[in-house]
Scaffold this motif. Sequence first.
Motif, mmCIF file in Angstrom:
data_model
loop_
_atom_site.group_PDB
_atom_site.id
_atom_site.type_symbol
_atom_site.label_atom_id
_atom_site.label_comp_id
_atom_site.label_asym_id
_atom_site.label_seq_id
_atom_site.Cartn_x
_atom_site.Cartn_y
_atom_site.Cartn_z
ATOM 1 N N GLU A 21 0.026 -6.473 2.573
ATOM 2 C CA GLU A 21 0.557 -5.495 1.625
ATOM 3 C C GLU A 21 -0.327 -4.260 1.556
ATOM 4 O O GLU A 21 0.154 -3.125 1.510
ATOM 5 C CB GLU A 21 0.680 -6.103 0.223
ATOM 6 C CG GLU A 21 1.681 -7.242 0.125
ATOM 7 C CD GLU A 21 1.001 -8.590 0.177
ATOM 8 O OE1 GLU A 21 0.042 -8.729 0.973
ATOM 9 O OE2 GLU A 21 1.420 -9.496 -0.576
ATOM 10 N N ARG A 22 -1.639 -4.498 1.567
ATOM 11 C CA ARG A 22 -2.591 -3.390 1.500
ATOM 12 C C ARG A 22 -2.432 -2.462 2.717
ATOM 13 O O ARG A 22 -2.448 -1.231 2.581
ATOM 14 C CB ARG A 22 -4.006 -3.941 1.422
ATOM 15 C CG ARG A 22 -5.083 -2.911 1.164
ATOM 16 C CD ARG A 22 -6.437 -3.606 1.021
ATOM 17 N NE ARG A 22 -6.462 -4.447 -0.175
ATOM 18 C CZ ARG A 22 -6.877 -4.010 -1.364
ATOM 19 N NH1 ARG A 22 -7.289 -2.755 -1.504
ATOM 20 N NH2 ARG A 22 -6.890 -4.817 -2.396
ATOM 21 N N GLN A 23 -2.272 -3.045 3.887
ATOM 22 C CA GLN A 23 -2.125 -2.254 5.105
ATOM 23 C C GLN A 23 -0.847 -1.430 5.065
ATOM 24 O O GLN A 23 -0.838 -0.257 5.450
ATOM 25 C CB GLN A 23 -2.132 -3.167 6.337
ATOM 26 C CG GLN A 23 -1.954 -2.441 7.663
ATOM 27 C CD GLN A 23 -3.074 -1.450 7.950
ATOM 28 O OE1 GLN A 23 -4.212 -1.640 7.527
ATOM 29 N NE2 GLN A 23 -2.753 -0.395 8.688
ATOM 30 N N ARG A 24 0.254 -2.051 4.580
ATOM 31 C CA ARG A 24 1.522 -1.333 4.539
ATOM 32 C C ARG A 24 1.473 -0.180 3.536
ATOM 33 O O ARG A 24 2.008 0.911 3.801
ATOM 34 C CB ARG A 24 2.671 -2.290 4.180
ATOM 35 C CG ARG A 24 4.039 -1.630 4.223
ATOM 36 C CD ARG A 24 4.295 -0.978 5.552
ATOM 37 N NE ARG A 24 5.529 -0.190 5.569
ATOM 38 C CZ ARG A 24 5.706 0.897 6.307
ATOM 39 N NH1 ARG A 24 4.735 1.337 7.097
ATOM 40 N NH2 ARG A 24 6.847 1.561 6.266
ATOM 41 N N ILE A 25 0.831 -0.400 2.390
ATOM 42 C CA ILE A 25 0.701 0.672 1.393
ATOM 43 C C ILE A 25 -0.113 1.824 1.975
ATOM 44 O O ILE A 25 0.217 2.999 1.769
ATOM 45 C CB ILE A 25 0.056 0.122 0.110
ATOM 46 C CG1 ILE A 25 1.060 -0.788 -0.625
ATOM 47 C CG2 ILE A 25 -0.397 1.249 -0.806
ATOM 48 C CD1 ILE A 25 0.479 -1.515 -1.809
ATOM 49 N N LYS A 26 -1.173 1.516 2.716
ATOM 50 C CA LYS A 26 -1.973 2.556 3.347
ATOM 51 C C LYS A 26 -1.159 3.329 4.380
ATOM 52 O O LYS A 26 -1.284 4.554 4.501
ATOM 53 C CB LYS A 26 -3.209 1.937 4.012
ATOM 54 C CG LYS A 26 -4.247 1.419 3.030
ATOM 55 C CD LYS A 26 -5.355 0.660 3.738
ATOM 56 C CE LYS A 26 -6.105 1.514 4.718
ATOM 57 N NZ LYS A 26 -7.228 0.763 5.343
ATOM 58 N N GLU A 27 -0.299 2.620 5.128
ATOM 59 C CA GLU A 27 0.530 3.279 6.141
ATOM 60 C C GLU A 27 1.528 4.232 5.497
ATOM 61 O O GLU A 27 1.743 5.346 5.980
ATOM 62 C CB GLU A 27 1.255 2.221 6.985
ATOM 63 C CG GLU A 27 0.339 1.427 7.892
ATOM 64 C CD GLU A 27 1.068 0.267 8.570
ATOM 65 O OE1 GLU A 27 2.253 0.036 8.233
ATOM 66 O OE2 GLU A 27 0.453 -0.398 9.415
ATOM 67 N N ILE A 28 2.166 3.763 4.419
ATOM 68 C CA ILE A 28 3.136 4.628 3.735
ATOM 69 C C ILE A 28 2.436 5.854 3.164
ATOM 70 O O ILE A 28 2.918 6.983 3.290
ATOM 71 C CB ILE A 28 3.860 3.858 2.618
ATOM 72 C CG1 ILE A 28 4.710 2.718 3.210
ATOM 73 C CG2 ILE A 28 4.756 4.796 1.811
ATOM 74 C CD1 ILE A 28 5.355 1.835 2.160
ATOM 75 N N ALA A 29 1.283 5.635 2.533
ATOM 76 C CA ALA A 29 0.545 6.751 1.936
ATOM 77 C C ALA A 29 0.065 7.734 2.992
ATOM 78 O O ALA A 29 -0.024 8.940 2.735
ATOM 79 C CB ALA A 29 -0.636 6.220 1.128
ATOM 80 N N ALA A 30 -0.220 7.236 4.190
ATOM 81 C CA ALA A 30 -0.707 8.116 5.262
ATOM 82 C C ALA A 30 0.406 9.000 5.805
ATOM 83 O O ALA A 30 0.170 10.149 6.197
ATOM 84 C CB ALA A 30 -1.309 7.275 6.388
#
Length: 252
Positions: A21-30
């Motif tokens: 989940e953390r990785q996906r949130i970082k990807e969306i934010a990027a």
Amino acid sequence: MNQLRQATYFYRPHPRDDRAERQRIKEIAATRIRYGAERIHVLSRREGWVINHKKTYRIYCDEGQNLRRKRPRRHVAAAHREERPIASGLNECWSMDFVADQLFNGQKIRALTVVDNFSRESLAITVDYALKAADVVATMRHLQALRGTPRRIRVDNGSEFISQMLDQWAYEQGVTLDFSRPGKPTDNAFIESFNGSLRDECLNVHWFLSLDDAREKIEDWRVDYNEFRPHSSLDDLTPSEFRLAHIKAGNL
């Protein structure tokens, strides 16, 4: 004196692995650099992630993704502006305005933005080196053929909007031009908000190598805004989803 159970002394926490989940949130934010935690949470749930909004916000802040730029507050005097009827249907009220930017070599360009105030949908963004009253009327005629005729259009007092050419088109089509008071951008809040999103999410993050390049990238963003970007004032639907739901319900 209360005694603790023996099991309490030997309890070992079992934190949930939230790396995915953390990785996906970082990807969306990027990729959506001007999206806040609430909008990222909506996109995560849309993709099927089982996560509550508090955890999304915690991860969002832990990863340093929270937006730091503060927007200036509106003065309280803006609340005393003249009341205008709230749009309750499609084509009841549109808003339009201009946004200025430049190409990579410093050559200036302008964009005419048009929004349906009810669905929040971006109807058109016309981009050129210079835009005159004739270009505004041409955009209106194009949208009229695609979407129908609005009852009212909110505009400021720019020379293109007070022109005889636009006034004649509006008179012939039975459209009311609703002018903002000079120096009162809050009179046309919907287009001001939209233009802020356009600048934050598109104009400020792209280099435009040519006029055609600017038109292509801005149009791609417009489609994304309408069909992908959740809108909080529409119960997190996209503008296109909201418009289609309104039509499906028999409200034309």
